[in-house]
Design a protein around this motif. Structure first.
Motif, PDB file in Angstrom:
ATOM      1  N   ASN A  87      60.710 -42.758 -45.408  1.00 36.99           N
ATOM      2  CA  ASN A  87      60.601 -42.322 -44.014  1.00 36.99           C
ATOM      3  C   ASN A  87      59.391 -41.412 -43.817  1.00 36.99           C
ATOM      4  OD1 ASN A  87      62.881 -43.756 -43.267  1.00 36.99           O
ATOM      5  ND2 ASN A  87      64.266 -42.015 -43.531  1.00 36.99           N
ATOM      6  N   LYS A  88      59.125 -40.571 -44.816  1.00 33.41           N
ATOM      7  CA  LYS A  88      57.963 -39.682 -44.743  1.00 33.41           C
ATOM      8  C   LYS A  88      56.675 -40.495 -44.700  1.00 33.41           C
ATOM      9  CE  LYS A  88      55.344 -36.232 -47.336  1.00 33.41           C
ATOM     10  NZ  LYS A  88      55.250 -35.420 -48.564  1.00 33.41           N
ATOM     11  N   VAL A  89      56.603 -41.521 -45.537  1.00 33.63           N
ATOM     12  CA  VAL A  89      55.407 -42.359 -45.591  1.00 33.63           C
ATOM     13  C   VAL A  89      55.194 -43.074 -44.259  1.00 33.63           C
ATOM     14  CG1 VAL A  89      54.438 -44.447 -46.626  1.00 33.63           C
ATOM     15  CG2 VAL A  89      55.377 -42.660 -48.088  1.00 33.63           C
TER      16      VAL A  89
ATOM     17  N   PRO B  29      55.744 -43.237 -53.517  1.00 33.49           N
ATOM     18  CA  PRO B  29      56.785 -44.275 -53.517  1.00 33.49           C
ATOM     19  C   PRO B  29      56.416 -45.556 -54.240  1.00 33.49           C
ATOM     20  CG  PRO B  29      55.866 -43.971 -51.311  1.00 33.49           C
ATOM     21  CD  PRO B  29      55.359 -42.842 -52.147  1.00 33.49           C
ATOM     22  N   TRP B  30      55.134 -45.872 -54.333  1.00 32.07           N
ATOM     23  CA  TRP B  30      54.734 -47.126 -54.988  1.00 32.07           C
ATOM     24  C   TRP B  30      54.341 -46.912 -56.456  1.00 32.07           C
ATOM     25  CZ3 TRP B  30      52.461 -45.331 -50.426  1.00 32.07           C
ATOM     26  CH2 TRP B  30      51.322 -44.541 -50.592  1.00 32.07           C
ATOM     27  N   ALA B  31      54.352 -45.681 -56.934  1.00 29.93           N
ATOM     28  CA  ALA B  31      53.990 -45.420 -58.326  1.00 29.93           C
ATOM     29  C   ALA B  31      55.155 -45.789 -59.252  1.00 29.93           C
ATOM     30  CB  ALA B  31      53.621 -43.951 -58.504  1.00 29.93           C
TER      31      ALA B  31
ATOM     32  N   THR C 293      48.133 -35.930 -52.238  1.00 27.76           N
ATOM     33  CA  THR C 293      48.004 -34.469 -52.290  1.00 27.76           C
ATOM     34  C   THR C 293      49.364 -33.799 -52.145  1.00 27.76           C
ATOM     35  OG1 THR C 293      47.475 -34.421 -49.910  1.00 27.76           O
ATOM     36  CG2 THR C 293      45.623 -34.439 -51.461  1.00 27.76           C
ATOM     37  N   ASP C 294      50.212 -34.340 -51.268  1.00 25.65           N
ATOM     38  CA  ASP C 294      51.550 -33.769 -51.084  1.00 25.65           C
ATOM     39  C   ASP C 294      52.407 -33.906 -52.339  1.00 25.65           C
ATOM     40  OD1 ASP C 294      50.884 -33.093 -48.526  1.00 25.65           O
ATOM     41  OD2 ASP C 294      52.268 -34.473 -47.527  1.00 25.65           O
ATOM     42  N   ALA C 295      52.114 -34.910 -53.162  1.00 29.40           N
ATOM     43  CA  ALA C 295      52.905 -35.136 -54.378  1.00 29.40           C
ATOM     44  C   ALA C 295      52.710 -34.026 -55.404  1.00 29.40           C
ATOM     45  CB  ALA C 295      52.536 -36.479 -54.993  1.00 29.40           C
TER      46      ALA C 295
ATOM     47  N   TRP D 280      46.153 -41.594 -44.370  1.00 29.64           N
ATOM     48  CA  TRP D 280      47.438 -41.098 -44.853  1.00 29.64           C
ATOM     49  C   TRP D 280      47.642 -41.299 -46.350  1.00 29.64           C
ATOM     50  CZ3 TRP D 280      51.167 -44.688 -46.646  1.00 29.64           C
ATOM     51  CH2 TRP D 280      50.885 -46.036 -46.390  1.00 29.64           C
ATOM     52  N   PHE D 281      46.873 -42.189 -46.973  1.00 33.82           N
ATOM     53  CA  PHE D 281      47.025 -42.397 -48.411  1.00 33.82           C
ATOM     54  C   PHE D 281      46.707 -41.117 -49.188  1.00 33.82           C
ATOM     55  CE2 PHE D 281      46.093 -46.780 -46.952  1.00 33.82           C
ATOM     56  CZ  PHE D 281      47.220 -47.410 -47.444  1.00 33.82           C
TER      57      PHE D 281
END
Length: 225
Positions: free
Chosen positions: A11-13, A45-47, A35-37, A29-30
């Motif tokens: 939802n955040k993404v 989410p895709w890692a 940076t937020d991680a 946004w990528f």
């Protein structure tokens, strides 16, 4: 990660992507996601901290000739797919629009032979056009809005060299109606653009994940002859 936490991250993404699009910035946004991680890959989410399972499956079923061959990974994220290809013998270039993602790759793999670059799919150096034997595109196109679909498919296709292979992993939709997103799954009509750009579809594999039973995923193999 619990299902609730994963849903919150998704939802955040979606929120970040929507906000970025409202600013007419489809890709900004990528960098925010990375940076937020703050160095925690579970917040991307895709890692997967390993090569994508659909790529790994393809490499095992259809082992490519890697001797003296070049490969490029589009939107390489944290670098696992690029490292897998390099270990097989490809000379690998990998790029991402996020400087934080590329820095993260270099920290994770300090002795890597992969050439990691900060790069924009829509503004790549002309010297690399049509120059790769193997091109890997995993869900980058579907992360971009439909108004960019033609340009994104053309940009991806332009990297495939003579007799080169392109592997595309994407969600699929069975309608030409514009879907809600992100992501924006690809349609048959959109996939036909690859053929118009000189690439022939030679293999199509369909996957439906147990955790997402309503979502159809394609792994497509294209060749330039």
């Amino acid at each position: 990660m619990s299902e609730n936490n994963l849903e919150a991250l998704r939802n955040k993404v979606v929120s970040l992507a929507t906000e970025s699009l409202q600013k007419d910035d489809a890709t900004g946004w990528f960098e925010t996601v990375y940076t937020d991680a703050k160095g925690d890959s579970s917040q991307v989410p895709w890692a997967k901290s390993t090569s994508h399972p659909y790529l790994q499956d393809w490499l095992e079923k259809y082992p490519p000739n890697t001797e003296g061959k070049t490969a490029i990974v589009i939107g390489c994220g944290l670098g696992d797919d690029a490292e897998t290809l390099a270990k097989l013998g490809f000379k690998v270039t990998a790029f991402d629009i996020s400087p934080t993602a590329i820095s993260w790759c270099q920290q994770r793999f300090p002795d890597s032979e992969v050439n990691y670059l900060v790069g924009d799919l829509f503004n790549l150096d002309s010297s690399i056009q049509h120059s790769f034997d193997f091109v890997f595109e995993c869900r980058t196109i579907q992360a971009l809005p439909l108004k960019m679909r033609s340009d994104s498919i053309e940009a991806v296709s332009s990297l495939v060299g003579e007799k080169g292979t392109l592997i595309v992993i994407t969600r699929y939709r069975d309608s030409e109606t514009e879907p809600d997103g992100p992501p924006w799954p690809l349609s048959e009509g959109e996939l036909s653009l690859f053929k118009q750009l000189g690439l022939q579809e030679v293999r199509r594999d369909i996957f439906i994940e147990e955790s997402q039973p309503g979502i159809v995923q394609f792994r497509l193999q294209y060749q330039r002859f």
